[in-house]
Write a protein that holds these residues in place. Structure first.
Motif, PDB file in Angstrom:
ATOM      1  N   UNK A   1       0.835  -1.197   0.000  1.00 16.20           N
ATOM      2  CA  UNK A   1       0.000   0.000   0.000  1.00 16.20           C
ATOM      3  C   UNK A   1       0.870   1.248   0.000  1.00 16.20           C
ATOM      4  N   UNK A   2       0.311   2.349  -0.476  1.00 16.48           N
ATOM      5  CA  UNK A   2       0.973   3.634  -0.365  1.00 16.48           C
ATOM      6  C   UNK A   2       1.820   4.049  -1.539  1.00 16.48           C
ATOM      7  N   UNK A   3       1.953   3.198  -2.550  1.00 18.24           N
ATOM      8  CA  UNK A   3       2.699   3.564  -3.750  1.00 18.24           C
ATOM      9  C   UNK A   3       1.855   3.233  -4.971  1.00 18.24           C
ATOM     10  N   UNK A   4       2.191   3.849  -6.094  1.00 22.65           N
ATOM     11  CA  UNK A   4       1.456   3.599  -7.325  1.00 22.65           C
ATOM     12  C   UNK A   4       2.019   2.381  -8.041  1.00 22.65           C
ATOM     13  N   UNK A   5       1.247   1.878  -8.984  1.00 20.72           N
ATOM     14  CA  UNK A   5       1.729   0.771  -9.810  1.00 20.72           C
ATOM     15  C   UNK A   5       2.925   1.209 -10.646  1.00 20.72           C
ATOM     16  N   UNK A   6       2.947   2.482 -11.045  1.00 19.79           N
ATOM     17  CA  UNK A   6       4.095   2.990 -11.804  1.00 19.79           C
ATOM     18  C   UNK A   6       5.347   3.042 -10.943  1.00 19.79           C
ATOM     19  N   UNK A   7       5.175   3.264  -9.640  1.00 15.14           N
ATOM     20  CA  UNK A   7       6.321   3.180  -8.725  1.00 15.14           C
ATOM     21  C   UNK A   7       6.893   1.766  -8.711  1.00 15.14           C
ATOM     22  N   UNK A   8       6.003   0.772  -8.738  1.00 12.94           N
ATOM     23  CA  UNK A   8       6.451  -0.622  -8.761  1.00 12.94           C
ATOM     24  C   UNK A   8       7.239  -0.901 -10.037  1.00 12.94           C
ATOM     25  N   UNK A   9       6.744  -0.420 -11.171  1.00 14.42           N
ATOM     26  CA  UNK A   9       7.444  -0.609 -12.437  1.00 14.42           C
ATOM     27  C   UNK A   9       8.821   0.042 -12.383  1.00 14.42           C
ATOM     28  N   UNK A  10       8.902   1.240 -11.814  1.00 11.88           N
ATOM     29  CA  UNK A  10      10.190   1.922 -11.702  1.00 11.88           C
ATOM     30  C   UNK A  10      11.168   1.129 -10.836  1.00 11.88           C
ATOM     31  N   UNK A  11      10.662   0.590  -9.724  1.00 11.34           N
ATOM     32  CA  UNK A  11      11.509  -0.246  -8.860  1.00 11.34           C
ATOM     33  C   UNK A  11      11.965  -1.492  -9.596  1.00 11.34           C
ATOM     34  N   UNK A  12      11.072  -2.098 -10.363  1.00 15.77           N
ATOM     35  CA  UNK A  12      11.408  -3.309 -11.106  1.00 15.77           C
ATOM     36  C   UNK A  12      12.460  -3.015 -12.170  1.00 15.77           C
ATOM     37  N   UNK A  13      12.352  -1.872 -12.807  1.00 11.94           N
ATOM     38  CA  UNK A  13      13.353  -1.509 -13.816  1.00 11.94           C
ATOM     39  C   UNK A  13      14.735  -1.423 -13.207  1.00 11.94           C
ATOM     40  N   UNK A  14      14.817  -0.833 -12.029  1.00 13.45           N
ATOM     41  CA  UNK A  14      16.124  -0.738 -11.357  1.00 13.45           C
ATOM     42  C   UNK A  14      16.613  -2.105 -10.890  1.00 13.45           C
ATOM     43  N   UNK A  15      15.713  -2.887 -10.313  1.00 12.99           N
ATOM     44  CA  UNK A  15      16.116  -4.186  -9.762  1.00 12.99           C
ATOM     45  C   UNK A  15      16.529  -5.168 -10.842  1.00 12.99           C
ATOM     46  N   UNK A  16      15.836  -5.118 -11.997  1.00 13.99           N
ATOM     47  CA  UNK A  16      16.086  -6.101 -13.052  1.00 13.99           C
ATOM     48  C   UNK A  16      16.987  -5.571 -14.153  1.00 13.99           C
ATOM     49  N   UNK A  17      17.352  -4.312 -14.081  1.00 15.63           N
ATOM     50  CA  UNK A  17      18.325  -3.768 -15.015  1.00 15.63           C
ATOM     51  C   UNK A  17      17.811  -3.565 -16.417  1.00 15.63           C
ATOM     52  N   UNK A  18      16.554  -3.165 -16.568  1.00 18.33           N
ATOM     53  CA  UNK A  18      16.017  -2.896 -17.903  1.00 18.33           C
ATOM     54  C   UNK A  18      14.891  -1.878 -17.796  1.00 18.33           C
ATOM     55  N   UNK A  19      14.748  -1.096 -18.839  1.00 19.04           N
ATOM     56  CA  UNK A  19      13.621  -0.168 -18.899  1.00 19.04           C
ATOM     57  C   UNK A  19      12.416  -0.811 -19.580  1.00 19.04           C
ATOM     58  N   UNK A  20      12.637  -1.961 -20.226  1.00 17.12           N
ATOM     59  CA  UNK A  20      11.542  -2.569 -20.986  1.00 17.12           C
ATOM     60  C   UNK A  20      10.709  -3.457 -20.062  1.00 17.12           C
ATOM     61  N   UNK A  21       9.846  -2.823 -19.277  1.00 15.05           N
ATOM     62  CA  UNK A  21       8.939  -3.519 -18.367  1.00 15.05           C
ATOM     63  C   UNK A  21       7.560  -2.884 -18.502  1.00 15.05           C
TER      64      UNK A  21
END
Length: 299
Positions: free
Chosen positions: A17-37
């Motif tokens: 809770x407390x963050x947007x879905x786009x925040x999750x995508x941004x975190x995933x991009x950093x964690x997985x090393x790609x912008x294509x998410x």
């Protein structure tokens, strides 16, 4: 950012809770090393639960996931209405809901099940003349959205808590894609004459994918992901093809006379090594690729 080359696949994430879905995508991009998410459907900041992310070439599979049915756990507060139809909004009205009995609640839920015409919340992400409805509503504009057909196949109240003038209903809801649970809370409260809004929401399922298999946001890099073939065959019929057939499909050729091998379309074509060749469809008596997967994204 990681140094390893990102592995194409579908990642299940349990959004806090407390963050947007786009925040999750941004975190995933950093964690997985790609912008294509990409993602297969968002959750409001207040909501928690399952987000389905596509990584690298597997983003092409999201189109087959976004429209799947979903399951939610929701808490609906009767006796209080808000302008956003959820707990993030401003209270617009209060009424004493203490006298409501379960029979009246169940009777009001019945018309909200099955295939219904639902008016989304004015604070939804639906675009009106090129702008998000919530942007217009926050700017003080009057927002009127058209009703849309959705299906609520289950609306079960599993518990209720009474606290003075309000009643909190804990419900499990199965519904089609595009259903607004906030709107169900609003419409239930309106039908009962006391107002209602959503105070908690958790998405537990999208099609065959469950939040119990999802990774925490802080564990994305080490969390388990589904290969493109695993994800595609979870939501589509599977067509096993030979190496020669896989080569032909990748080169844009048809599989002559192979339509009889398909019970339903579209289908996921998988080669002998377990790699996803692409998504195929019928062309008369033949089978043709409707969407090829890049070979580096197929396993």
């Amino acid at each position: 950012m990681t140094d390893a080359r990102p592995v194409p696949g579908i990642v299940l994430v349990d959004k806090p809770a407390g963050i947007t879905s786009h925040d999750v995508v941004a975190r995933a991009r950093r964690a997985l090393g790609t912008r294509k998410i990409g993602h297969a459907g968002t959750l409001d900041p207040m909501a928690t639960g399952l987000l389905v992310l596509g990584v690298e070439g597997a983003t092409r599979l999201l189109t087959f996931i976004v429209g799947l049915d979903k399951t939610y756990q929701a808490t609906i507060r009767l006796g209080v209405a808000t302008d956003t139809d959820d707990a993030d909004g401003e209270v617009t009205a209060t009424r004493d809901a203490a006298t409501l009995d379960r029979a009246a609640i169940d009777a009001a839920i019945a018309p909200l099940t099955g295939t219904i015409a639902q008016v989304p919340s004015a604070y939804s992400a639906i675009k009106v003349d090129g702008r998000r409805a919530y942007d217009r509503a926050r700017a003080g504009e009057q927002v009127e959205l058209a009703a849309r057909e959705v299906t609520v196949s289950r609306f079960d109240v599993v518990a209720e808590l009474r606290d003075g003038a309000v009643v909190d209903l804990h419900a499990v809801i199965d519904c089609s894609s595009g259903t607004y649970i906030r709107a169900l809370a609003r419409d239930l409260g309106a039908a009962l004459g006391v107002g209602g809004h959503l105070t908690a929401l958790r998405r537990t399922r999208i099609g065959p994918f469950a939040v119990t298999d999802a990774a925490d946001l802080d564990d994305l890099a080490s969390g388990r992901s589904l290969t493109p073939a695993q994800a595609a065959t979870a939501v589509l019929p599977r067509l096993d093809v030979s190496a020669a057939e896989a080569r032909d499909l990748r080169h844009g050729k048809r599989l002559a006379g192979a339509a009889s091998r398909l019970d339903r379309v579209p289908a996921a074509a998988v080669d002998p090594e377990g790699a996803l060749v692409g998504i195929v469809e019928r062309r008369g008596r033949d089978v043709k690729s409707a969407m090829n997967m890049p070979e580096e994204a197929s396993r």
